[in-house]
Design an enzyme around this catalytic site. Structure first.
Site, short mmCIF file in Angstrom:
data_model
loop_
_atom_site.label_atom_id
_atom_site.label_comp_id
_atom_site.label_asym_id
_atom_site.label_seq_id
_atom_site.Cartn_x
_atom_site.Cartn_y
_atom_site.Cartn_z
N CYS A 337 9.63 -10.96 38.35
CA CYS A 337 10.29 -12.15 38.89
C CYS A 337 10.82 -12.00 40.32
O CYS A 337 10.66 -12.95 41.10
CB CYS A 337 11.35 -12.70 37.95
SG CYS A 337 12.16 -11.51 36.91
N ARG A 366 9.29 0.79 33.07
CA ARG A 366 10.70 0.89 32.73
C ARG A 366 10.96 2.24 32.09
O ARG A 366 10.15 2.69 31.27
CB ARG A 366 11.11 -0.22 31.76
CG ARG A 366 10.97 -1.58 32.38
CD ARG A 366 11.32 -2.68 31.42
NE ARG A 366 11.03 -3.96 32.05
CZ ARG A 366 11.14 -5.13 31.43
NH1 ARG A 366 11.53 -5.17 30.17
NH2 ARG A 366 10.86 -6.24 32.06
N GLN A 384 2.85 -7.43 31.58
CA GLN A 384 3.35 -8.70 31.06
C GLN A 384 2.38 -9.82 31.45
O GLN A 384 1.88 -9.84 32.56
CB GLN A 384 4.71 -9.02 31.67
CG GLN A 384 5.80 -8.04 31.30
CD GLN A 384 7.11 -8.39 31.97
OE1 GLN A 384 7.15 -8.61 33.17
NE2 GLN A 384 8.18 -8.42 31.21
N ASP A 386 2.93 -12.57 32.58
CA ASP A 386 4.12 -13.19 33.14
C ASP A 386 3.79 -14.44 33.95
O ASP A 386 2.71 -14.54 34.53
CB ASP A 386 4.80 -12.17 34.06
CG ASP A 386 6.30 -12.32 34.08
OD1 ASP A 386 6.81 -13.23 33.42
OD2 ASP A 386 6.95 -11.51 34.76
N HIS A 388 6.21 -17.57 36.32
CA HIS A 388 7.50 -18.17 36.62
C HIS A 388 7.27 -19.59 37.10
O HIS A 388 6.46 -19.82 38.00
CB HIS A 388 8.24 -17.34 37.66
CG HIS A 388 8.57 -15.98 37.13
ND1 HIS A 388 7.76 -14.88 37.33
CD2 HIS A 388 9.56 -15.57 36.32
CE1 HIS A 388 8.27 -13.86 36.69
NE2 HIS A 388 9.35 -14.23 36.06
N LYS A 472 17.36 -19.37 26.02
CA LYS A 472 15.97 -18.97 25.83
C LYS A 472 15.44 -19.37 24.47
O LYS A 472 16.20 -19.70 23.56
CB LYS A 472 15.81 -17.47 26.03
CG LYS A 472 16.60 -16.64 25.04
CD LYS A 472 16.29 -15.16 25.24
CE LYS A 472 17.10 -14.34 24.25
NZ LYS A 472 16.76 -12.93 24.25
N HIS A 518 11.15 -18.38 33.07
CA HIS A 518 10.31 -17.20 32.84
C HIS A 518 9.59 -17.44 31.54
O HIS A 518 10.21 -17.90 30.58
CB HIS A 518 11.15 -15.94 32.60
CG HIS A 518 12.16 -15.62 33.63
ND1 HIS A 518 12.06 -14.50 34.42
CD2 HIS A 518 13.31 -16.23 34.00
CE1 HIS A 518 13.11 -14.45 35.22
NE2 HIS A 518 13.90 -15.48 34.99
#
Length: 645
Positions: A337, A366, A384, A386, A388, A472, A518
């Site tokens: 992000c 991570r 991910q 991912d 946005h 969320k 997200h």
RNA sequence: GCCGAUGUAGCUCAGUUGGUCAGAGCAGCUGAUUUGUAAUCAGCUGGCCGGGGGUUCGAAUCCCUCCAUCGGCUCCA
């Protein structure tokens, strides 16, 4: 007389002081035999506790959640009683029921127990169970309770009682074991017919790393021996489907101590599988108006200082990478992000441009504690799916609905038919914990709730579970064995647009702050593939599987024809192999079956002469003779059936 | 990171209390076989018994340590 309202709204009259067990008997003998506990006006209670007033009740058997909880909680006591008999002087922590069974945290002093001791404890449990020891509830003042456990030297119970409010505290005694406990419990231990201890583990007292580690013993129990047998068979089946095992057998992925723990290596077949998933989602996203972007694997420290991640996770992440001469600090990208915010900032936007949807299969790193790593579900480097979405506050709801559509489309394509959602909202009593205006929170929470309602999703709303930056929506699926997995997530974020000072120009010609959403329908490719493997046991949907068909020539004589078929199927983009080994057909079929290849295409004299293939379907057997074109059509239909919206 | 367990050929596993214990099946390779819907036969190659250190006349076997894996705990942007 008191009025008892049953779940079907029928009302029965009883004398005050009636017990749940007696009510059950009045309904049917069978129910009386199976009932384990009762809810009285929403509170779960012992069956043998008298009811004095009008009440709505529900009787619980092992078929429902509350009944299981009662059975397992009582079993935890039973195990504690057995352990106390076998290991006198043991101190007891807590012993609750859990999703699948129960555990008890115990302090054995200098001794220890391991799985070798399980049988002995199980036998003792069954011995006590057969005595039909009643669970006797007793309420005593807090002071007395403290004295009892102080005398016994059980500091854990003293610790627990100290945290309770003043007044009376309930205790349950069964046989010679007495435990601080809210209840409810079974009438007696005799209902527990089958027990199995499963494993032991260390667990910190009160979940606090700085406190003493106790031994946690896990177990499960059932009202019938047969149920235990079925449960053990289910565990066996789960073991067979373990993605780590199947991943190795099907050559999907591997780990290497030399590369580093928690860093998966995708082998050719696994990479093929993953690429098929990615291709599929990319296609769906393109149609939904997402723009692909690509960002690097590392980012400057300042990026994460701005995003706030440095402050929160900087100490617990991989050490920074520094440049030799300037000494600049870079971090491995822990999330996409911040990069995407900078991509957004690269351009000015009008309200007419919104929403802006930036998507990336972004690989992030991570630092996870070594003991935390687990197959593909918990790793240190993962990708991910991912994206946005930067949108106006008034667009949150429709964007949410659009994302839900994508998630549901994916579930359908991958044969997850049993799913639910969890909506996580902020705790209104503790607003300081969260950032963003009341107005925005209310709008976003309302949008999520309405969106899930409109989509007819079942799930629960949990207040206080929201992230500090926004509410969320998480998606949970049940796999073929009924196990629950958390997959995709959609999160509203007010924090990052603020921190990165993101804006767009409104119709009023003023600068406005966009809302960020997200979302990751798969979550991570690694985790999703793991869940997928366990869901289908390695028998992937045809459109996804790395190898869709294998040609099995009867003998070397038909290799030429096999090659011809192979080329034709290639033109249809059907992923095909040829088994050219000098093996008998039975052996080739057996091997193809174990490799879980969906279609086996047998070619010999007859097929060559008639320009056909004999098709055998994995797990089913011979499905007849096809022309190559007809087979290609079959494959196409089967694929479209799954992946079309 | 913490508690506990495990670590023998690519895979699944045998290896009694330390003394021909380095084995089997599958896989792989070579040959024979030319095969019709879940295992053709024969031969062969694979291992410093997770790494390192120690105890011992002697260690896969006992001890220490490191690494990895497994079950949990804590954590999970």
């Amino acid at each position: 007389m008191i009025k008892i309202t049953l779940p079907d709204q029928s009302i029965k009259q009883f004398n005050p002081g009636i017990t749940g067990l007696e009510i059950a008997k009045s309904i049917s003998e069978g129910l009386a035999r199976n009932v384990l506990s009762i809810s009285v006006n929403g509170e779960t209670r012992d069956l043998h506790r008298p009811i004095h007033e009008d009440a709505r009740i529900k009787l619980h058997t092992f078929d429902d959640r509350e009944g299981k909880a009662t059975m397992w909680h009582s079993s935890a006591h039973l195990m504690a009683a057995a352990i106390e008999e076998l290991y006198p002087g043991t101190k007891f922590g807590i012993g609750p029921d859990i999703d699948q069974g129960f555990y008890y945290d115990i302090d054995l002093g200098d001794r220890s127990i391991s799985s070798n001791d399980f049988e002995k404890i199980e036998q003792k449990m069954l011995e006590i169970a057969r005595r039909k020891e009643p669970f006797v509830r007793k309420e005593i003042p807090k002071k007395e309770a403290l004295e009892y456990y102080s005398e016994k030297g059980d500091e854990y119970k003293v610790d627990l009682i100290n945290d309770l409010e003043d007044g009376t505290i309930s205790f349950y005694t069964s046989g010679n074991f007495t435990d601080l406990c809210r209840g409810p419990h079974l009438p007696d231990t005799g209902t527990i017919k089958a027990v199995k201890l499963l494993n032991t583990a260390g667990a910190y007292w009160r979940g606090d790393e700085s406190r003493k580690q106790l031994t946690r013993v896990y177990g499960i129990s059932f009202p019938r021996q047969k149920m235990l047998k079925e449960y053990m068979e289910m565990l066996e089946e789960a073991k067979k489907r373990d993605h780590r095992k199947i991943g190795r057998e099907m050559e999907l992925f591997a780990f290497s101590a030399k590369v580093g723990q928690g860093l998966p290596l995708w082998l050719p077949k696994g990479a093929e599988l993953r690429e098929n998933l990615e291709k599929f989602l990319k296609q769906v996203q393109r149609k939904a108006g997402y723009k692909p972007v690509i960002s690097p694997h590392i980012g400057h420290k300042n990026l994460y200082v701005t995003s706030g991640h440095y402050e929160k996770y900087g100490e617990d992440s991989f050490r920074p990478i520094t440049t030799p001469s300037e000494g600049e600090e870079f971090f491995l990208k822990p999330m996409n992000c911040p990069h995407h915010c900078e991509i957004y900032k690269n351009k000015q936007y009008s309200y007419k441009d919104m929403p802006v949807r930036l998507a990336e299969f972004g690989t992030v790193y991570r630092y996870e504690q070594s003991g935390e790593l687990h197959g593909l579900t918990r790793v240190r480097g993962f990708t991910q799916d991912d994206a946005h979405i930067f949108c106006r506050p008034d667009q949150v709801k429709e964007e949410f609905i659009a994302v839900i559509d994508i998630v549901l489309h994916i579930f359908k394509a991958l044969d997850f038919s049993d799913y639910s959602v969890q909506i996580s909202l902020r705790n209104p009593a503790n607003k300081e914990k969260y950032i963003g205006s009341d107005e925005n929170w209310e709008r976003a929470e309302k949008a999520i709730i309405e969106a899930t309602e409109e989509k007819g999703l079942t799930g629960e709303i949990v207040t206080g579970e929201a992230a500090f930056y926004g509410p969320k929506l998480d998606f949970m699926v049940r796999d073929a064995l009924g196990r629950k997995w958390q997959l995709g997530t959609i999160q509203v974020d007010y924090n990052l647009p603020e921190r990165f000072d993101l804006e767009y120009t409104g119709a009023d010609n003023l600068k406005h702050r966009p809302v960020m959403i997200h979302r990751a329908p798969f979550g991570s490719m690694e985790r999703f593939v793991a869940v997928m493997i366990e869901h289908c046991g390695g028998n992937f949907p045809l459109w996804l599987t790395p190898d869709q068909a294998i040609i099995l020539p009867i003998s070397e004589k038909y290799e030429k024809y096999a090659k011809k078929v192979f080329n034709l199927l290639n033109n249809y983009e059907i992923r095909t192999l040829i088994d050219e080994r000098s093996e008998k057909t039975g052996k080739k079929i057996r091997d193809a079956e174990t490799r879980k290849i969906p279609y086996m295409l047998i070619v010999g004299e007859k097929e060559e002469a008639s320009e056909t293939i004999s098709v055998r379907k994995h797990g089913e057997g011979d499905i007849g003779v096809f022309s190559v074109d007809a087979f290609a059509k079959l494959v196409e239909e089967e694929t479209l059936k799954m992946i079309q919206p």
